[in-house]
Design a protein around this motif. Structure first.
Motif, mmCIF file in Angstrom:
data_model
loop_
_atom_site.group_PDB
_atom_site.id
_atom_site.type_symbol
_atom_site.label_atom_id
_atom_site.label_comp_id
_atom_site.label_asym_id
_atom_site.label_seq_id
_atom_site.Cartn_x
_atom_site.Cartn_y
_atom_site.Cartn_z
ATOM 1 N N LYS A 34 0.833 -1.199 0.000
ATOM 2 C CA LYS A 34 0.000 0.000 0.000
ATOM 3 C C LYS A 34 0.870 1.251 0.000
ATOM 4 O O LYS A 34 1.843 1.347 0.740
ATOM 5 N N LEU A 35 0.497 2.227 -0.824
ATOM 6 C CA LEU A 35 1.166 3.528 -0.859
ATOM 7 C C LEU A 35 0.336 4.539 -0.078
ATOM 8 O O LEU A 35 -0.847 4.728 -0.343
ATOM 9 N N ILE A 36 0.967 5.193 0.895
ATOM 10 C CA ILE A 36 0.330 6.269 1.653
ATOM 11 C C ILE A 36 1.034 7.572 1.310
ATOM 12 O O ILE A 36 2.254 7.697 1.482
ATOM 13 N N VAL A 37 0.290 8.540 0.805
ATOM 14 C CA VAL A 37 0.837 9.854 0.456
ATOM 15 C C VAL A 37 0.279 10.879 1.431
ATOM 16 O O VAL A 37 -0.937 11.061 1.521
ATOM 17 N N LEU A 38 1.173 11.523 2.176
ATOM 18 C CA LEU A 38 0.762 12.614 3.058
ATOM 19 C C LEU A 38 0.805 13.897 2.244
ATOM 20 O O LEU A 38 1.857 14.300 1.761
ATOM 21 N N LEU B 174 -3.375 10.617 -7.165
ATOM 22 C CA LEU B 174 -4.699 10.149 -7.589
ATOM 23 C C LEU B 174 -4.835 10.213 -9.105
ATOM 24 O O LEU B 174 -5.362 9.287 -9.744
ATOM 25 N N PHE B 175 -4.370 11.314 -9.690
ATOM 26 C CA PHE B 175 -4.414 11.518 -11.140
ATOM 27 C C PHE B 175 -3.616 10.441 -11.872
ATOM 28 O O PHE B 175 -4.112 9.804 -12.812
ATOM 29 N N TYR B 176 -2.384 10.222 -11.438
ATOM 30 C CA TYR B 176 -1.513 9.269 -12.133
ATOM 31 C C TYR B 176 -2.032 7.838 -11.975
ATOM 32 O O TYR B 176 -1.990 7.038 -12.925
ATOM 33 N N ASN B 177 -2.529 7.516 -10.808
ATOM 34 C CA ASN B 177 -3.016 6.159 -10.567
ATOM 35 C C ASN B 177 -4.209 5.827 -11.462
ATOM 36 O O ASN B 177 -4.305 4.719 -11.997
ATOM 37 N N LYS B 178 -5.104 6.780 -11.658
ATOM 38 C CA LYS B 178 -6.302 6.552 -12.468
ATOM 39 C C LYS B 178 -6.009 6.654 -13.961
ATOM 40 O O LYS B 178 -6.393 5.779 -14.740
ATOM 41 N N GLU B 179 -5.319 7.715 -14.352
ATOM 42 C CA GLU B 179 -5.144 8.005 -15.779
ATOM 43 C C GLU B 179 -4.074 7.148 -16.455
ATOM 44 O O GLU B 179 -4.169 6.886 -17.653
ATOM 45 N N TYR B 180 -3.078 6.699 -15.699
ATOM 46 C CA TYR B 180 -1.953 5.994 -16.314
ATOM 47 C C TYR B 180 -1.744 4.576 -15.789
ATOM 48 O O TYR B 180 -1.135 3.754 -16.470
ATOM 49 N N LEU B 181 -2.223 4.276 -14.580
ATOM 50 C CA LEU B 181 -1.990 2.957 -14.004
ATOM 51 C C LEU B 181 -3.280 2.163 -13.807
ATOM 52 O O LEU B 181 -3.248 1.083 -13.222
ATOM 53 N N LYS B 182 -4.399 2.709 -14.279
ATOM 54 C CA LYS B 182 -5.695 2.032 -14.182
ATOM 55 C C LYS B 182 -6.011 1.605 -12.747
ATOM 56 O O LYS B 182 -6.544 0.511 -12.506
ATOM 57 N N GLU B 183 -5.636 2.465 -11.801
ATOM 58 C CA GLU B 183 -5.867 2.256 -10.371
ATOM 59 C C GLU B 183 -5.279 0.938 -9.876
ATOM 60 O O GLU B 183 -5.835 0.283 -8.984
ATOM 61 N N SER B 184 -4.123 0.581 -10.415
ATOM 62 C CA SER B 184 -3.474 -0.674 -10.022
ATOM 63 C C SER B 184 -2.605 -0.536 -8.781
ATOM 64 O O SER B 184 -2.024 -1.512 -8.317
ATOM 65 N N VAL B 185 -2.488 0.686 -8.255
ATOM 66 C CA VAL B 185 -1.750 0.906 -7.005
ATOM 67 C C VAL B 185 -2.755 1.059 -5.864
ATOM 68 O O VAL B 185 -3.723 1.816 -5.965
ATOM 69 N N ASP B 186 -2.528 0.321 -4.779
ATOM 70 C CA ASP B 186 -3.353 0.456 -3.578
ATOM 71 C C ASP B 186 -2.924 1.762 -2.897
ATOM 72 O O ASP B 186 -1.905 1.806 -2.198
ATOM 73 N N LEU B 187 -3.696 2.817 -3.117
ATOM 74 C CA LEU B 187 -3.291 4.177 -2.753
ATOM 75 C C LEU B 187 -4.203 4.776 -1.698
ATOM 76 O O LEU B 187 -5.425 4.668 -1.786
ATOM 77 N N ASP B 188 -3.589 5.435 -0.726
ATOM 78 C CA ASP B 188 -4.338 6.162 0.298
ATOM 79 C C ASP B 188 -3.699 7.549 0.446
ATOM 80 O O ASP B 188 -2.538 7.660 0.845
ATOM 81 N N VAL B 189 -4.438 8.592 0.092
ATOM 82 C CA VAL B 189 -3.958 9.965 0.216
ATOM 83 C C VAL B 189 -4.539 10.580 1.484
ATOM 84 O O VAL B 189 -5.759 10.558 1.683
ATOM 85 N N ILE B 190 -3.674 11.119 2.336
ATOM 86 C CA ILE B 190 -4.106 11.776 3.569
ATOM 87 C C ILE B 190 -4.102 13.279 3.330
ATOM 88 O O ILE B 190 -3.032 13.895 3.246
ATOM 89 N N PRO B 191 -5.278 13.911 3.181
ATOM 90 C CA PRO B 191 -5.324 15.334 2.855
ATOM 91 C C PRO B 191 -4.961 16.211 4.053
ATOM 92 O O PRO B 191 -4.999 15.779 5.208
ATOM 93 N N VAL B 192 -4.648 17.444 3.746
ATOM 94 C CA VAL B 192 -4.562 18.493 4.755
ATOM 95 C C VAL B 192 -5.994 18.907 5.086
ATOM 96 O O VAL B 192 -6.825 19.046 4.192
ATOM 97 N N GLU B 193 -6.299 19.098 6.353
ATOM 98 C CA GLU B 193 -7.653 19.478 6.762
ATOM 99 C C GLU B 193 -7.741 20.984 6.996
ATOM 100 O O GLU B 193 -6.796 21.605 7.488
#
Length: 414
Positions: free
Chosen positions: A165-169, A211-230
């Motif tokens: 899993k990839l976690i992006v802060l 999120l953009f790269y995972n959907k547009e270029y990797l067909k959501e093949s990466v288990d991705l979790d983005v933690i936004p700034v609140e």
């Protein structure tokens, strides 16, 4: 003496009473309504990783600013730090040059530090398979040529169709108010400072870019979790957030350096110093041959709607072009952040070429001109050489900017 003391005390009280009327140009962190992604990570995400293995890509602009907290937090939850990913400027963000070896031992964590620009793609893929999580947490500036997006892309390519899993802060950067600007990279000019498939100014945060790269270029093949700034709303300038500036690399020590970088980075494609190796990188620029910088400053004063101005300066860089030589040049003084960085970059280089026709040169590597590798193709350089106005040049890719704006819109978090 008594009268003097009375007058002094009265003046002090008057100033104290009016203290709150002093203009505030930056929000104090104590007054910030924004919550950082790293705070959310430590509170909510890290406990869910208990007993797992971790690969970490960060520096002092992310959670790497507090290695002791990382170590104690991982120990508390019995998380094993297997590997570190070395970004362009090293784990501490202090290195001017790329590492010459693929792997070094990091003294802070006593773990191997893999320099992602030196190791093979197959080796990186093997490394990410050895861990349960990859954590990516660095401050970006919103430009493709700032190499941390290339690191993100390489990690995502390696993670494709794995169980890791990839976690992006996520981070707020200085170009949040800008839409996508510039052109895309042509295959001929592909380089480490241009691997991410975006325009030069991306219009995205690192989390949005993932999120953009995972959907547009990797067909959501990466288990991705983005933690936004609140608590952030798009349109707020960085200075309005109360987020402290944490230096992401040696040459962006201040917010002004990062803002100026949006334009002045393209000066790295010509034969001037951009202040690397001085106390004001991406604030100073010049060269020994820039003998009359006042003339250039006067020409530049006609653009920018008074969002910035230029003053003359002398400096001696200890690194990069004209190392050890006295340079005369200009200092970029930012008044307001709402300027067009592409317009400034174009006009600055065009006017520099016009003012110093015998000394100005486009810098070139073994195959391509450096400015082409930054911009993405030879259109920027060719337009200036052909004497085109900025409007004429911008019109050639204006429709591409609009298409990109619509393409990234579904991935914007803020």
């Amino acid at each position: 003496m008594t009268n003097y003391f009375f007058r002094f005390s009265l003046s002090f009280l008057v100033l104290a009473c009016h203290g709150n009327t002093v203009p505030q140009f930056r929000v104090h962190p104590a007054d910030s309504k924004v919550r950082l992604s790293q705070d959310i990570f430590y509170e909510k995400i890290l406990p869910t990783m208990a007993g797992k293995k971790l690969m970490l890509a960060t520096n002092p602009s992310g959670i790497g600013t507090n290695p002791k907290k990382i170590i104690s937090s991982l120990e508390k939850h019995k998380i094993t730090l297997e590997h570190l990913i070395g970004l362009e400027h090293g784990f501490l963000g202090l290195e001017e040059e790329f590492s010459q070896t693929p792997v070094t031992m990091d003294s802070t964590f006593n773990r191997p530090l893999y320099h992602i620009y030196r190791i093979k793609d197959s080796e990186l893929r093997d490394l990410v398979k050895e861990v349960d999580f990859v954590l990516f947490d660095v401050q970006d500036v919103g430009m493709r040529c700032y190499t941390y997006l290339s690191v993100l892309k390489r990690l995502m390519d390696a993670l494709k169709n794995t169980k890791t899993k990839l976690i992006v802060l996520d981070h707020i950067h200085v170009a949040m108010h800008l839409p996508p600007m510039g052109e895309k990279m042509s295959p001929k000019h592909l380089n480490f400072a241009g691997e991410f498939p975006s325009l030069l100014i991306t219009g995205m945060t690192t989390g949005e870019a993932a999120l953009f790269y995972n959907k547009e270029y990797l067909k959501e093949s990466v288990d991705l979790d983005v933690i936004p700034v609140e608590g952030y709303k798009r349109g707020m300038y960085f200075e309005d957030t109360g987020i402290p500036w944490t230096t992401p690399s040696p040459n962006l020590p201040m917010v002004d350096s990062a803002r100026n970088y949006l334009s002045l980075v393209l000066l790295e494609g010509v034969n001037v110093s951009v202040g690397r190796g001085t106390q004001a990188p991406f604030v100073y620029f010049g060269a020994p041959w820039m003998t009359n910088p006042e003339e250039l400053a006067s020409k530049l004063s006609a653009i920018g709607n008074k969002s910035y101005y230029f003053s003359t300066v002398y400096f001696k860089p200890t690194f990069g072009p004209h190392k050890g030589k006295i340079c005369s040049g200009l200092r970029m003084n930012l008044v307001r952040p709402d300027y067009d960085p592409m317009l400034l970059a174009y006009e600055l280089i065009r006017l520099m070429k016009e003012t110093y026709p015998n000394d100005f040169k486009w810098s070139k590597g073994s195959t391509n001109h450096w400015v082409d590798q930054l911009w993405g193709n030879d259109h920027f350089r060719s337009a200036i050489n052909d004497g085109k106005t900025y409007i004429e040049f911008h019109n050639t890719y204006l429709s591409d900017e609009e298409k990109e704006r619509k393409k990234i819109e579904p991935y914007l978090i803020y």
